[in-house]
Design a protein around this motif. Structure first.
Motif, mmCIF file in Angstrom:
data_model
loop_
_atom_site.group_PDB
_atom_site.id
_atom_site.type_symbol
_atom_site.label_atom_id
_atom_site.label_comp_id
_atom_site.label_asym_id
_atom_site.label_seq_id
_atom_site.Cartn_x
_atom_site.Cartn_y
_atom_site.Cartn_z
ATOM 1 N N PRO A 24 0.803 -1.231 0.000
ATOM 2 C CA PRO A 24 0.000 0.000 0.000
ATOM 3 C C PRO A 24 0.833 1.277 0.000
ATOM 4 N N ASN A 25 2.047 1.182 0.543
ATOM 5 C CA ASN A 25 2.919 2.355 0.602
ATOM 6 C C ASN A 25 3.930 2.403 -0.535
ATOM 7 N N HIS A 26 3.796 1.468 -1.490
ATOM 8 C CA HIS A 26 4.638 1.414 -2.691
ATOM 9 C C HIS A 26 6.126 1.331 -2.355
ATOM 10 N N ILE A 27 6.444 0.500 -1.363
ATOM 11 C CA ILE A 27 7.837 0.271 -0.988
ATOM 12 C C ILE A 27 8.322 -1.001 -1.678
ATOM 13 N N ILE A 28 9.433 -0.902 -2.402
ATOM 14 C CA ILE A 28 9.982 -2.064 -3.100
ATOM 15 C C ILE A 28 11.127 -2.658 -2.286
ATOM 16 N N ASN A 29 11.507 -3.881 -2.640
ATOM 17 C CA ASN A 29 12.664 -4.503 -2.000
ATOM 18 C C ASN A 29 13.494 -5.191 -3.075
ATOM 19 N N GLY A 30 14.596 -5.779 -2.673
ATOM 20 C CA GLY A 30 15.491 -6.407 -3.646
ATOM 21 C C GLY A 30 15.240 -7.885 -3.821
ATOM 22 N N GLY A 31 13.993 -8.298 -3.796
ATOM 23 C CA GLY A 31 13.651 -9.707 -3.895
ATOM 24 C C GLY A 31 13.428 -10.177 -5.315
ATOM 25 N N VAL A 32 12.938 -11.400 -5.428
ATOM 26 C CA VAL A 32 12.697 -12.024 -6.735
ATOM 27 C C VAL A 32 11.673 -11.237 -7.547
ATOM 28 N N ALA A 106 8.088 -2.530 8.591
ATOM 29 C CA ALA A 106 8.065 -3.656 7.649
ATOM 30 C C ALA A 106 9.412 -4.375 7.621
ATOM 31 N N GLY A 107 10.514 -3.612 7.679
ATOM 32 C CA GLY A 107 11.843 -4.214 7.658
ATOM 33 C C GLY A 107 12.074 -5.133 8.848
ATOM 34 N N ILE A 108 11.653 -4.677 10.024
ATOM 35 C CA ILE A 108 11.790 -5.499 11.229
ATOM 36 C C ILE A 108 10.940 -6.760 11.119
ATOM 37 N N MET A 109 9.701 -6.604 10.650
ATOM 38 C CA MET A 109 8.799 -7.754 10.536
ATOM 39 C C MET A 109 9.313 -8.781 9.529
ATOM 40 N N PHE A 173 14.929 -0.249 3.615
ATOM 41 C CA PHE A 173 14.151 -1.428 4.004
ATOM 42 C C PHE A 173 15.052 -2.664 4.073
ATOM 43 N N THR A 174 15.890 -2.856 3.059
ATOM 44 C CA THR A 174 16.783 -4.012 2.997
ATOM 45 C C THR A 174 17.779 -4.010 4.150
ATOM 46 N N VAL A 175 18.328 -2.846 4.477
ATOM 47 C CA VAL A 175 19.291 -2.748 5.585
ATOM 48 C C VAL A 175 18.613 -3.104 6.915
ATOM 49 N N ILE A 176 17.411 -2.575 7.142
ATOM 50 C CA ILE A 176 16.693 -2.867 8.391
ATOM 51 C C ILE A 176 16.300 -4.337 8.458
ATOM 52 N N GLU A 177 15.813 -4.863 7.344
ATOM 53 C CA GLU A 177 15.418 -6.281 7.282
ATOM 54 C C GLU A 177 16.593 -7.197 7.604
ATOM 55 N N THR A 178 17.718 -6.983 6.946
ATOM 56 C CA THR A 178 18.870 -7.870 7.135
ATOM 57 C C THR A 178 19.547 -7.645 8.484
ATOM 58 N N SER A 179 19.482 -6.430 9.011
ATOM 59 C CA SER A 179 20.013 -6.172 10.351
ATOM 60 C C SER A 179 19.199 -6.930 11.391
ATOM 61 N N THR A 180 17.882 -6.931 11.222
ATOM 62 C CA THR A 180 17.000 -7.684 12.124
ATOM 63 C C THR A 180 17.311 -9.176 12.054
ATOM 64 N N LEU A 181 17.467 -9.685 10.840
ATOM 65 C CA LEU A 181 17.813 -11.101 10.665
ATOM 66 C C LEU A 181 19.145 -11.421 11.336
#
Length: 201
Positions: A24-32, A106-109, A173-181
């Motif tokens: 809904p917020n038009h945020i993209i990520n580096g996925g498939v 979203a990155g944390i989740m 988003f990618t930095v927050i996501e991978t930092s959480t992981l």
């Protein structure tokens, strides 16, 4: 049974974040999906066809390098992902918010969701498969950081398609996501005295 619960819960968290926050917020990520979108614009082919081809390739690589158990759990994870993504997508709710808040939550989740799946020896059949294979071949490859670099490379490759602001938010988003992981992995390692290669079997 414990791994199955982790896979289901991980995908619920992942798909909730994607369907109700990032989309809904038009945020993209580096996925498939993002990578498939870039390729589809270059060769004028339907994005779902390309995404499906990449998914099949990643499943084959999983079978060859990570084993039958990993593939079976990843298939379960993929089914859960498709089911819950569809479920959350049709709900008449969404969370429109400030982009910084959006990518942070979203990155944390997503990072937490990925951790649950990976620690259960499964994948959502994304580019985390590449990171897990590299880690298995050489333990110096940190899974979270490898996922981060792949994601950022894809986003930079798609700067023309997505625009600079979308890419910046995507990188954040990618930095927050991978930092959480990475944090979750280190905490589990500290709690149970496990090394990364034992966590990501």
């Amino acid at each position: 049974m414990k791994d199955i619960i982790k896979i289901i819960l991980g995908n619920i968290i992942l798909t909730f974040a994607y369907a109700l926050i990032t989309v809904p917020n038009h945020i993209i990520n580096g996925g498939v999906t993002s990578f498939s979108l870039i390729i589809s614009q270059l060769i004028n082919t339907d994005v779902t066809v390309i995404a499906n081809i990449f998914t099949i390739i990643l499943l084959l690589l999983s079978f060859i390098f990570l084993g039958k158990e990993f593939v079976l759990k990843s298939l379960l994870s993929s089914v859960c992902y498709m089911f819950f993504l569809s479920f959350f997508h049709v709900l008449p709710i969404s969370f429109i918010m400030n982009p910084i808040i959006c990518v942070s939550i979203a990155g944390i989740m997503v990072g937490l969701g990925y951790f649950l799946c990976i620690s259960a020896n499964a994948s959502t059949v994304g580019f985390d498969v590449i990171a897990l294979i590299l880690n298995k071949k050489n333990r110096k490859f940190n899974v979270a950081l490898t996922i981060r670099y792949i994601g950022i490379a894809i986003l930079m490759f798609g700067i023309i398609s997505f625009g600079i602001s979308s890419v910046i938010y995507g990188i954040l988003f990618t930095v927050i996501e991978t930092s959480t992981l990475n944090i979750c992995t280190k905490l589990r390692e500290s709690k149970f005295g496990l090394k990364e290669e034992e966590i990501v079997r």
